[in-house]
Design a protein around this motif. Structure first.
Motif, PDB file in Angstrom:
ATOM      1  N   LEU A 176       0.867  -1.366  -0.130  1.00 10.10           N
ATOM      2  CA  LEU A 176      -0.103   0.034  -0.111  1.00 10.10           C
ATOM      3  C   LEU A 176       0.702   1.321  -0.004  1.00 10.10           C
ATOM      4  O   LEU A 176       1.977   1.159   0.356  1.00 10.10           O
TER       5      LEU A 176
ATOM      6  N   THR B 154      -1.023   5.796   3.132  1.00 14.83           N
ATOM      7  CA  THR B 154      -2.176   4.807   3.451  1.00 14.83           C
ATOM      8  C   THR B 154      -1.905   4.014   4.736  1.00 14.83           C
ATOM      9  O   THR B 154      -2.735   3.969   5.714  1.00 14.83           O
TER      10      THR B 154
ATOM     11  N   LEU C 202      -3.607   3.640   8.513  1.00 18.03           N
ATOM     12  CA  LEU C 202      -4.168   2.620   8.622  1.00 18.03           C
ATOM     13  C   LEU C 202      -3.477   1.797   9.963  1.00 18.03           C
ATOM     14  O   LEU C 202      -4.211   1.116  10.820  1.00 18.03           O
TER      15      LEU C 202
END
Length: 250
Positions: free
Chosen positions: A53, A57, A61
């Motif tokens: 990713l 991001t 997360l």
């Protein structure tokens, strides 16, 4: 040991294991039960950092994964300690700080402490995204094990200033009890070999807890529940950054 493990999961995570008096009593009398939870939480929290990713991001997360797994109780300790830390002066500053610890309202010190904690976790997530997946996994697991080992050491060696959660965790352990938690945590130092990143994370996190413990003894009069929670959060974020730095320099 099964009851101790269930009590540890119930106290340290949001796992739906169910807690009762028997599990809590077994957990608080078994400081070593902190450490295996670190391996479990670390492995699960590392999922975002090992996926392909974007770094931005992952930066979002990763803290969310930690909150989903462990909740916000320990972060509340950071907020309370942050408020207490900015109290100065008076005839009895320790008593004044302990009164602030019991105050549920959030002040400037606690707000700043929480903001720095979140910023540290976001930055760690972004940095971990730049590591090879196995290296990132090793650092996250070692950092979480380090944070839980630190809490176990507080339970074994700390003294509580008054009745409460801190007293329940500290008054049943002896100074010889740290041996088993340390032995359980040692394998985390060898994750990711030949890189020293995991070892750096483990050692740095524990040192952070020990320094914080001495600060708490001097400025707060001992170890209470907020100190346990704050130690977990501080050790984790420092260990994460230490692991990334060690991997980068190796």
């Amino acid at each position: 040991m099964v009851d101790a493990a269930r009590g540890a999961l119930g106290f340290l995570t949001r796992a739906p294991v169910g807690t009762d008096r028997q599990a809590w009593e077994a957990f608080r009398r078994t400081p070593a039960a902190f450490v295996p939870v670190g391996y479990l939480v670390g492995a699960l929290a590392a999922v975002p950092v090992v996926l392909p990713l974007p770094a931005a991001t992952v930066a979002v997360l990763f803290p969310l994964a930690l909150v989903a797994l462990t909740g916000i109780n320990h972060a509340d300790g950071i907020a309370d300690v942050g408020d207490a830390a900015v109290v100065h002066g008076g005839e009895d500053p320790i008593a004044a700080r302990r009164r602030v610890l019991k105050d549920s309202s959030l002040g400037v010190g606690g707000t700043l402490a929480l903001a720095l904690l979140v910023a540290g976790l976001v930055a760690a997530g972004a940095a971990l995204a730049g590591l090879p997946p196995l290296a990132a996994l090793a650092v996250v697991v070692a950092a979480e094990v380090s944070a839980k080992l630190g809490m176990a050491l507080l339970a074994c060696l700390g003294t509580a200033p008054a009745d409460g959660l801190g007293a329940q965790l500290t008054r049943v352990s002896s100074e010889r009890a740290p041996l088993v938690p340390v032995l359980l945590a040692l394998p985390a130092a060898f994750l990711g070999i030949p890189s020293p990143a995991a070892a750096a994370a483990l050692v740095t996190g524990v040192l952070t807890t020990l320094v914080f413990w001495r600060w708490a003894d001097t400025h707060l009069g001992g170890v209470n529940g907020d100190v346990f929670g704050a130690a977990n959060e501080l050790a984790r974020v420092v260990a994460l950054h230490a692991g990334v730095i060690a991997w980068t320099l190796s």
